[in-house]
Design a protein around this motif. Structure first.
Motif, PDB file in Angstrom:
ATOM      1  N   ASN A   1     -14.725   8.193  -8.335  1.00  6.39           N
ATOM      2  CA  ASN A   1     -13.837   8.755  -7.316  1.00  6.39           C
ATOM      3  C   ASN A   1     -12.468   9.080  -7.897  1.00  6.39           C
ATOM      4  OD1 ASN A   1     -15.788   8.578  -5.334  1.00  6.39           O
ATOM      5  ND2 ASN A   1     -15.139   6.551  -4.648  1.00  6.39           N
ATOM      6  N   ALA A   2     -11.979   8.241  -8.798  1.00 10.50           N
ATOM      7  CA  ALA A   2     -10.666   8.492  -9.409  1.00 10.50           C
ATOM      8  C   ALA A   2     -10.693   9.746 -10.272  1.00 10.50           C
ATOM      9  CB  ALA A   2     -10.234   7.288 -10.245  1.00 10.50           C
ATOM     10  N   GLU A   3     -11.812   9.981 -10.966  1.00 12.24           N
ATOM     11  CA  GLU A   3     -11.910  11.172 -11.810  1.00 12.24           C
ATOM     12  C   GLU A   3     -12.061  12.448 -10.992  1.00 12.24           C
ATOM     13  OE1 GLU A   3     -14.078   9.207 -15.741  1.00 12.24           O
ATOM     14  OE2 GLU A   3     -15.288  10.080 -14.139  1.00 12.24           O
ATOM     15  N   MET A   4     -12.669  12.356  -9.812  1.00 14.76           N
ATOM     16  CA  MET A   4     -12.856  13.531  -8.967  1.00 14.76           C
ATOM     17  C   MET A   4     -11.640  13.828  -8.093  1.00 14.76           C
ATOM     18  SD  MET A   4     -16.840  13.401  -7.693  1.00 14.76           S
ATOM     19  CE  MET A   4     -16.846  11.677  -7.230  1.00 14.76           C
ATOM     20  N   ALA A   5     -10.648  12.949  -8.076  1.00 13.66           N
ATOM     21  CA  ALA A   5      -9.477  13.153  -7.228  1.00 13.66           C
ATOM     22  C   ALA A   5      -8.682  14.372  -7.684  1.00 13.66           C
ATOM     23  CB  ALA A   5      -8.584  11.907  -7.243  1.00 13.66           C
ATOM     24  N   SER A   6      -7.928  14.943  -6.757  1.00 10.28           N
ATOM     25  CA  SER A   6      -7.083  16.089  -7.077  1.00 10.28           C
ATOM     26  C   SER A   6      -5.917  15.664  -7.963  1.00 10.28           C
ATOM     27  CB  SER A   6      -6.555  16.732  -5.788  1.00 10.28           C
ATOM     28  OG  SER A   6      -5.763  15.804  -5.063  1.00 10.28           O
ATOM     29  N   GLU A   7      -5.228  16.653  -8.529  1.00 15.01           N
ATOM     30  CA  GLU A   7      -4.098  16.344  -9.404  1.00 15.01           C
ATOM     31  C   GLU A   7      -3.000  15.614  -8.648  1.00 15.01           C
ATOM     32  OE1 GLU A   7      -4.015  16.659 -12.590  1.00 15.01           O
ATOM     33  OE2 GLU A   7      -6.005  17.571 -12.665  1.00 15.01           O
ATOM     34  N   GLU A   8      -2.755  16.017  -7.398  1.00 14.41           N
ATOM     35  CA  GLU A   8      -1.732  15.335  -6.597  1.00 14.41           C
ATOM     36  C   GLU A   8      -2.114  13.883  -6.345  1.00 14.41           C
ATOM     37  OE1 GLU A   8      -3.123  18.149  -5.938  1.00 14.41           O
ATOM     38  OE2 GLU A   8      -1.506  19.646  -6.087  1.00 14.41           O
ATOM     39  N   GLN A   9      -3.418  13.653  -6.048  1.00 18.72           N
ATOM     40  CA  GLN A   9      -3.859  12.285  -5.789  1.00 18.72           C
ATOM     41  C   GLN A   9      -3.811  11.441  -7.059  1.00 18.72           C
ATOM     42  OE1 GLN A   9      -4.545  11.115  -2.742  1.00 18.72           O
ATOM     43  NE2 GLN A   9      -4.726   9.085  -3.658  1.00 18.72           N
ATOM     44  N   LYS A  10      -4.124  12.056  -8.205  1.00 18.75           N
ATOM     45  CA  LYS A  10      -4.050  11.309  -9.458  1.00 18.75           C
ATOM     46  C   LYS A  10      -2.613  10.893  -9.764  1.00 18.75           C
ATOM     47  CE  LYS A  10      -8.109  13.392 -11.680  1.00 18.75           C
ATOM     48  NZ  LYS A  10      -8.597  14.247 -12.788  1.00 18.75           N
ATOM     49  N   LYS A  11      -1.662  11.800  -9.503  1.00 18.03           N
ATOM     50  CA  LYS A  11      -0.258  11.444  -9.722  1.00 18.03           C
ATOM     51  C   LYS A  11       0.185  10.328  -8.786  1.00 18.03           C
ATOM     52  CE  LYS A  11       1.090  16.039 -11.371  1.00 18.03           C
ATOM     53  NZ  LYS A  11       1.941  17.234 -11.118  1.00 18.03           N
ATOM     54  N   ALA A  12      -0.279  10.394  -7.520  1.00 15.82           N
ATOM     55  CA  ALA A  12       0.080   9.345  -6.564  1.00 15.82           C
ATOM     56  C   ALA A  12      -0.522   8.001  -6.984  1.00 15.82           C
ATOM     57  CB  ALA A  12      -0.393   9.734  -5.164  1.00 15.82           C
ATOM     58  N   ASN A  13      -1.767   8.015  -7.476  1.00 16.18           N
ATOM     59  CA  ASN A  13      -2.396   6.769  -7.925  1.00 16.18           C
ATOM     60  C   ASN A  13      -1.678   6.197  -9.142  1.00 16.18           C
ATOM     61  OD1 ASN A  13      -4.287   7.084  -5.889  1.00 16.18           O
ATOM     62  ND2 ASN A  13      -5.831   8.001  -7.218  1.00 16.18           N
ATOM     63  N   GLU A  14      -1.265   7.073 -10.051  1.00 12.14           N
ATOM     64  CA  GLU A  14      -0.557   6.605 -11.236  1.00 12.14           C
ATOM     65  C   GLU A  14       0.795   5.986 -10.869  1.00 12.14           C
ATOM     66  OE1 GLU A  14       0.176   5.761 -15.171  1.00 12.14           O
ATOM     67  OE2 GLU A  14      -1.679   6.400 -14.174  1.00 12.14           O
ATOM     68  N   LEU A  15       1.487   6.613  -9.924  1.00 12.35           N
ATOM     69  CA  LEU A  15       2.757   6.056  -9.478  1.00 12.35           C
ATOM     70  C   LEU A  15       2.563   4.701  -8.814  1.00 12.35           C
ATOM     71  CD1 LEU A  15       5.795   6.388  -9.026  1.00 12.35           C
ATOM     72  CD2 LEU A  15       5.282   7.636  -6.919  1.00 12.35           C
ATOM     73  N   LEU A  16       1.499   4.570  -8.019  1.00 12.32           N
ATOM     74  CA  LEU A  16       1.218   3.296  -7.357  1.00 12.32           C
ATOM     75  C   LEU A  16       0.892   2.210  -8.375  1.00 12.32           C
ATOM     76  CD1 LEU A  16       0.839   1.775  -4.690  1.00 12.32           C
ATOM     77  CD2 LEU A  16      -1.538   2.548  -4.677  1.00 12.32           C
ATOM     78  N   ASN A  17       0.135   2.555  -9.410  1.00 10.52           N
ATOM     79  CA  ASN A  17      -0.187   1.569 -10.452  1.00 10.52           C
ATOM     80  C   ASN A  17       1.064   1.112 -11.195  1.00 10.52           C
ATOM     81  OD1 ASN A  17      -2.913   1.730  -9.823  1.00 10.52           O
ATOM     82  ND2 ASN A  17      -3.315   3.337 -11.339  1.00 10.52           N
ATOM     83  N   GLN A  18       1.969   2.059 -11.462  1.00 10.56           N
ATOM     84  CA  GLN A  18       3.210   1.680 -12.139  1.00 10.56           C
ATOM     85  C   GLN A  18       4.063   0.756 -11.275  1.00 10.56           C
ATOM     86  OE1 GLN A  18       5.162   5.277 -13.319  1.00 10.56           O
ATOM     87  NE2 GLN A  18       3.611   5.836 -14.851  1.00 10.56           N
ATOM     88  N   GLN A  19       4.109   1.043  -9.974  1.00  9.27           N
ATOM     89  CA  GLN A  19       4.869   0.178  -9.072  1.00  9.27           C
ATOM     90  C   GLN A  19       4.250  -1.221  -9.001  1.00  9.27           C
ATOM     91  OE1 GLN A  19       4.971   2.301  -5.361  1.00  9.27           O
ATOM     92  NE2 GLN A  19       6.557   3.733  -6.046  1.00  9.27           N
ATOM     93  N   ASN A  20       2.923  -1.283  -8.932  1.00 14.74           N
ATOM     94  CA  ASN A  20       2.259  -2.598  -8.894  1.00 14.74           C
ATOM     95  C   ASN A  20       2.498  -3.368 -10.188  1.00 14.74           C
ATOM     96  OD1 ASN A  20       1.255  -2.021  -6.349  1.00 14.74           O
ATOM     97  ND2 ASN A  20      -0.695  -1.252  -7.118  1.00 14.74           N
ATOM     98  N   LEU A  21       2.468  -2.657 -11.330  1.00 12.11           N
ATOM     99  CA  LEU A  21       2.742  -3.330 -12.603  1.00 12.11           C
ATOM    100  C   LEU A  21       4.172  -3.832 -12.668  1.00 12.11           C
ATOM    101  CD1 LEU A  21       1.790  -4.064 -15.454  1.00 12.11           C
ATOM    102  CD2 LEU A  21       2.501  -1.786 -16.193  1.00 12.11           C
TER     103      LEU A  21
END
Length: 335
Positions: free
Chosen positions: A270-290
């Motif tokens: 699901n992460a690989e099929m996500a749109s570019e906007e969703q991938k950027k949002a997921n990456e930002l969320l991971n950085q915040q959690n880290l």
């Protein structure tokens, strides 16, 4: 038949009541009356009759559904024709008046300078939407610029007539009128239909190309699990949900065009099929959690009052917490 807004509203209300009470004959009679109405854009906007009749196109009664489609088609053609008449009438009237604006004498003869030099005439035609400016060179034997203005307005009207009046209706197996091949298994046949609908609903590609992609997706999932098992159904459902995501049209286009191979698509997460906007949002969320996980923890004091039970050294840290009731002393944790 010309009707007022109040009369049309009453007929629409009568039609809705007949549909709700499943009185198909009464609904058909009302639709036949509506088919005779001379629709205008202002009338349809005031009564919202077009929206109400469009909703009935998916009615379970075939006769009512067909009549509603005919009414919508007729009203749409009447509105488009009235728009063309208004645009053509204003252009024709201004084009006819252009010789006077250009300075042509009443006798119809074109003015010519004494020295025989060419003369430039500027004609500006103002319509409700555009301003057309034509500059032509006139000689003693040339005609007035009016015909060139008429030609320009004709080309503009023809372009407007080809412009789509609204968004394309979603495509599906039913709207395409395609007969899907069957493999003798109802579950696989239904999954094939769902995959076709997920890919085709906003694609301009031909039906044969869409069908080939849908068959490849279903066959790949079936080969992976060796049957219509629970894993097979879950895999098909996950792929279809990602394909139908309206915020991720690039995934559908890549699958249809072949830029993304079907075998590769069926193995994506699901992460690989996500749109570019969703991938950027997921990456930002991971950085915040880290960042939150690496935040400063509770301060621990160093002391030699305790001895480590493992290495026997006295370089230890300790912290205290009230783990019991308030009248009990605090618990000391030594690390």
């Amino acid at each position: 038949m010309v009707v007022g807004a109040d009369s049309l509203t009453a007929q629409i209300k009568q039609l809705q009541n007949a549909i709700q009470s499943r009185q198909w004959e009464d609904a058909a009679n009302v639709l036949r009356l509506l088919k005779k109405v001379d629709a205008t854009e202002d009338l349809l906007r005031a009564t919202k009759a077009g929206v109400a009749v469009s909703k009935i196109r998916s009615c379970e009664n075939a006769a009512v559904s067909q009549l509603s489609k005919e009414v919508v088609l007729k009203w749409k053609s009447q509105v488009e024709e009235s728009k063309k008449k208004r645009g053509g009438g204003s252009t024709t009237s201004t084009a006819a008046a252009s010789p006077a604006a250009a300075g042509t004498p009443a006798g119809g003869a074109s003015p010519s300078p004494a020295n025989g030099a060419s003369q430039k005439t500027s004609v500006k035609v103002n319509t409700s939407a555009t301003k057309i400016s034509n500059t032509s060179t006139a000689s003693p034997s040339s005609s007035t610029p009016a015909p060139s203005v008429g030609t320009s307005s004709f080309r503009r009207d023809s372009v407007d007539a080809k412009t789509p009046t609204g968004p394309m209706d979603p495509r599906s197996v039913k709207t395409d009128g395609i007969k899907l091949p069957t493999v003798g298994d109802k579950v696989r046949d239904k999954c094939l239909e769902m995959a076709y609908d997920a890919i085709v609903f906003d694609s301009p590609a031909p039906s044969e190309q869409i069908l080939a992609r849908a068959q490849a997706i279903e066959k790949s999932c079936y080969s992976e699990f060796g049957g219509t098992t629970g894993e097979y159904r879950n895999k098909i459902r996950r792929l279809i949900l990602n394909l139908k995501d309206k915020n991720n049209p690039s995934l559908r286009h890549a699958v249809v065009s072949g830029d993304l191979a079907v075998d590769r698509f069926c193995k994506m997460t699901n992460a690989e099929m996500a749109s570019e906007e969703q991938k950027k949002a997921n990456e930002l969320l991971n950085q915040q959690n880290l960042h939150h996980a690496l935040a400063a923890g509770e301060q621990e004091a160093e002391t030699d009052a305790f001895q480590c039970g493992r290495c026997k050294q006295r370089k230890t840290r300790y912290r205290q917490a009230q783990t019991r009731s308030a009248d009990e002393p605090m618990t000391t944790f030594v690390t």
